[in-house]
Design a protein around this motif. Structure first.
Motif, short mmCIF file in Angstrom:
data_model
loop_
_atom_site.label_atom_id
_atom_site.label_comp_id
_atom_site.label_asym_id
_atom_site.label_seq_id
_atom_site.Cartn_x
_atom_site.Cartn_y
_atom_site.Cartn_z
N PRO A 6 0.80 -1.24 0.00
CA PRO A 6 0.00 0.00 0.00
C PRO A 6 0.83 1.28 0.00
O PRO A 6 0.47 2.24 -0.70
N ASP A 7 1.92 1.33 0.75
CA ASP A 7 2.74 2.54 0.78
C ASP A 7 3.44 2.77 -0.55
O ASP A 7 3.47 3.89 -1.07
N GLU A 8 3.99 1.70 -1.10
CA GLU A 8 4.69 1.81 -2.38
C GLU A 8 3.70 2.14 -3.50
O GLU A 8 4.02 2.93 -4.41
N TYR A 9 2.50 1.57 -3.43
CA TYR A 9 1.48 1.87 -4.43
C TYR A 9 1.13 3.36 -4.40
O TYR A 9 1.03 4.01 -5.45
N ALA A 10 0.94 3.89 -3.20
CA ALA A 10 0.59 5.31 -3.07
C ALA A 10 1.69 6.19 -3.65
O ALA A 10 1.41 7.19 -4.33
#
Length: 225
Positions: free
Chosen positions: A107-111
């Motif tokens: 989720p963090d990398e996607y954001a």
């Protein structure tokens, strides 16, 4: 001296259909992609009989690009020359997943990815900026070998995107507004001015050899919550 390059995106794969990121994973063409490559080869062969020359054909060393290049090479009696420099972007841990799966697992990398930061690299992967410089660096020896030539380079959507941005002076952060279609022919003229390389798009996104639409490069968009 001007070198004209026909940049060609590989034919359709099964993962293209479901918008699963391939990157450096060596996925073969789907049967539909094999058919697309054959139609492209036949179209370029007809153009060759009408006087359009092709001096060499280069390809990414990934299977889907090689399979697309082969019918063209056969039509002109050429040998496909391979280079890792024309590979798709290395998406690292994102490879093998669609965007919904990436958002769930990273989720963090996607954001961060969604901010269009060209310096962002997925875990164990490559940033857009790194890809851009890799592609331009890979073209330098190819252009040096074919001054005033007309050649083909079979590659991937990410590679074609870099070429279009370079030729048109478009920043890496800018959203894409141009097609990157399976087996599309994208013609670009390159000139060297001392140590500097310039490029001009002659034509882009030609899939007139296909009987129907060609899929654009892109990822699956997340379903609305």
């Amino acid at each position: 001296m001007t070198t004209q390059i026909l940049f060609i995106r590989h034919g359709e794969t099964d993962w293209n259909r479901i918008k699963r990121i391939q990157g450096h994973i060596d996925i073969p063409l789907a049967m539909s992609g094999v058919d697309q490559a054959a139609l492209l080869g036949a179209s370029l062969a007809r153009a060759g009989r009408e006087g359009a020359r092709l001096d060499a054909i280069w390809s990414s060393d990934l299977m889907r690009a090689q399979q697309t290049a082969q019918p063209i090479a056969q039509a002109f009696g050429l040998t496909v020359q391979l280079t890792e420099g024309l590979r798709e972007r290395n998406y690292g841990a994102f490879q093998g997943h669609d965007s919904d799966q990436i958002a769930e697992r990273f989720p963090d990398e996607y954001a961060h990815w969604q901010t269009r930061d060209p310096g962002f690299a997925p875990p164990d992967g490559e940033s857009q900026r790194e890809l851009y410089h890799r592609v331009l660096h890979a073209l330098e020896p190819i252009l040096a070998k074919h001054p005033e030539g007309r050649i083909a380079c079979v590659a991937h959507g990410g590679v074609l995107d870099c070429i279009y941005r370079f030729a048109n002076g478009i920043e890496l952060e800018a959203p894409r507004a141009w097609p990157l279609l399976n087996t599309s022919v994208n013609v670009v003229d390159f000139e060297r001015d001392g140590e500097h390389m310039k490029a001009r798009v002659v034509s882009w996104g030609d899939v007139s050899h296909l009987p129907g639409p060609s899929d654009d490069d892109g990822v699956k968009r997340r379903s609305p919550l």
